[in-house]
Design a protein around this motif. Structure first.
Motif, PDB file in Angstrom:
ATOM      1  N   ARG A 137      49.253  38.185  53.341  1.00 12.46           N
ATOM      2  CA  ARG A 137      49.377  39.181  52.554  1.00 12.46           C
ATOM      3  C   ARG A 137      49.846  39.212  51.101  1.00 12.46           C
ATOM      4  O   ARG A 137      49.078  39.513  50.323  1.00 12.46           O
ATOM      5  CB  ARG A 137      49.723  40.411  53.341  1.00 12.46           C
ATOM      6  N   PRO A 138      50.937  38.750  51.127  1.00 13.63           N
ATOM      7  CA  PRO A 138      51.571  38.625  49.664  1.00 13.63           C
ATOM      8  C   PRO A 138      50.909  37.830  48.710  1.00 13.63           C
ATOM      9  O   PRO A 138      50.730  38.454  47.590  1.00 13.63           O
ATOM     10  CB  PRO A 138      53.019  37.910  49.800  1.00 13.63           C
ATOM     11  N   LEU A 139      50.515  36.534  49.057  1.00 16.10           N
ATOM     12  CA  LEU A 139      49.627  35.848  48.311  1.00 16.10           C
ATOM     13  C   LEU A 139      48.387  36.334  47.862  1.00 16.10           C
ATOM     14  O   LEU A 139      47.736  36.321  46.813  1.00 16.10           O
ATOM     15  CB  LEU A 139      49.352  34.566  48.813  1.00 16.10           C
ATOM     16  N   LEU A 140      47.771  37.038  48.842  1.00 19.21           N
ATOM     17  CA  LEU A 140      46.240  37.646  48.710  1.00 19.21           C
ATOM     18  C   LEU A 140      46.363  38.846  47.799  1.00 19.21           C
ATOM     19  O   LEU A 140      45.501  38.938  47.095  1.00 19.21           O
ATOM     20  CB  LEU A 140      45.671  37.569  49.999  1.00 19.21           C
ATOM     21  N   GLU A 141      47.574  39.457  47.897  1.00 23.88           N
ATOM     22  CA  GLU A 141      47.523  40.853  46.943  1.00 23.88           C
ATOM     23  C   GLU A 141      47.706  40.267  45.538  1.00 23.88           C
ATOM     24  O   GLU A 141      47.074  40.948  44.657  1.00 23.88           O
ATOM     25  CB  GLU A 141      49.126  41.459  47.333  1.00 23.88           C
TER      26      GLU A 141
ATOM     27  N   SER B 133      45.999  49.370  48.104  1.00 25.51           N
ATOM     28  CA  SER B 133      44.672  49.041  47.884  1.00 25.51           C
ATOM     29  C   SER B 133      44.550  47.983  49.172  1.00 25.51           C
ATOM     30  O   SER B 133      43.555  47.901  49.655  1.00 25.51           O
ATOM     31  CB  SER B 133      44.404  48.272  46.595  1.00 25.51           C
ATOM     32  N   TYR B 134      45.647  47.047  49.445  1.00 25.53           N
ATOM     33  CA  TYR B 134      45.479  46.061  50.321  1.00 25.53           C
ATOM     34  C   TYR B 134      45.359  46.673  51.753  1.00 25.53           C
ATOM     35  O   TYR B 134      44.786  46.111  52.588  1.00 25.53           O
ATOM     36  CB  TYR B 134      46.515  45.028  50.130  1.00 25.53           C
ATOM     37  N   SER B 135      46.199  47.714  52.112  1.00 29.59           N
ATOM     38  CA  SER B 135      46.328  48.447  53.321  1.00 29.59           C
ATOM     39  C   SER B 135      44.848  48.951  53.446  1.00 29.59           C
ATOM     40  O   SER B 135      44.358  48.882  54.668  1.00 29.59           O
ATOM     41  CB  SER B 135      47.307  49.542  52.983  1.00 29.59           C
ATOM     42  N   LYS B 136      44.266  49.296  52.185  1.00 30.96           N
ATOM     43  CA  LYS B 136      42.866  49.995  52.877  1.00 30.96           C
ATOM     44  C   LYS B 136      41.819  48.946  53.038  1.00 30.96           C
ATOM     45  O   LYS B 136      41.034  48.961  54.118  1.00 30.96           O
ATOM     46  CB  LYS B 136      42.390  50.711  51.325  1.00 30.96           C
ATOM     47  N   VAL B 137      41.967  47.697  52.429  1.00 28.87           N
ATOM     48  CA  VAL B 137      41.385  46.618  53.019  1.00 28.87           C
ATOM     49  C   VAL B 137      41.548  46.307  54.386  1.00 28.87           C
ATOM     50  O   VAL B 137      40.549  45.881  55.260  1.00 28.87           O
ATOM     51  CB  VAL B 137      41.608  45.329  52.250  1.00 28.87           C
TER      52      VAL B 137
END
Length: 199
Positions: free
Chosen positions: A168-172, A181-185
């Motif tokens: 997650r940290p890298l993809l964000e 936004s990432y949580s929505k994904v």
């Protein structure tokens, strides 16, 4: 002090679990854990003797909680497809609660003694595993999922759930997404995985 207080013991364990697996502070000292729990370090050592023992205990309990959630929340009377959807939900719910748990397991993957200990404590019932692989074969024969080795299906499923959570940290940063936004994904992840693995 002659008798251990289960309330205090559980409070220390919950505090440690949050520090290790919610905040990702794997190297937190017994003093840091004691301070956060509002107890003195001597008391923490009285209950758990060392940071390593405390970590081992909360990890084992976390795995047991995960297995318990799986058994309670996956309805074996439902279709294979519905059960897979529930499996994804439970895994992601656990990871949302403890976002650094999977990362910690990955960080210890080459520690032979650690790995053997974890596997021994969390072995899947062999009949359950065999039945699951049989279900996968039956779904392939029925044409509802693409034919492949059943183990490949399991690896694909686990990878699609776990990788976006661990990375997650890298993809964000890579996709310039904030946490919201990432949580929505991730909220849409179940639907995306199901659409990928089922015809």
């Amino acid at each position: 002090m002659s008798k251990k207080d289960s309330t205090t013991e559980n409070h220390i364990k919950e505090t440690a679990k949050n520090i290790f697996f919610k905040e990702g502070k794997y190297q937190a000292t017994t003093q840091e854990i004691a301070d956060t729990a509002g107890v003195n370090r001597t008391l923490l050592h009285y209950y758990f003797r060392s940071r390593e023992m405390l970590l081992e205990i909360v990890l084992a309990e976390g795995q047991a909680e995960f297995k318990d959630k799986m058994s309670k929340k996956i309805d074996q009377t439902l279709s294979f497809k519905a059960r897979i959807s529930q499996f994804i939900d439970v895994w992601m719910e656990q990871t949302n609660e403890y976002p650094y748990l999977d990362s910690y397991l990955v960080s210890q993957m080459h520690n032979g003694a650690f790995l053997e200990n974890v596997v021994n404590k969390s072995k899947t019932n062999q009949k359950e595993l065999s039945d699951f692989l049989t279900d996968i074969e039956n779904e392939m024969k029925a044409g509802r999922i693409t034919k492949m080795e059943p183990l490949q299906f399991v690896l694909n499923l686990i990878s699609m759930i776990s990788y976006p959570l661990i990375m997650r940290p890298l993809l964000e940063k890579t996709f310039s997404l904030n946490k919201k936004s990432y949580s929505k994904v991730m909220e849409d992840r179940n639907e995306a995985i199901m659409a990928t693995i089922f015809k």
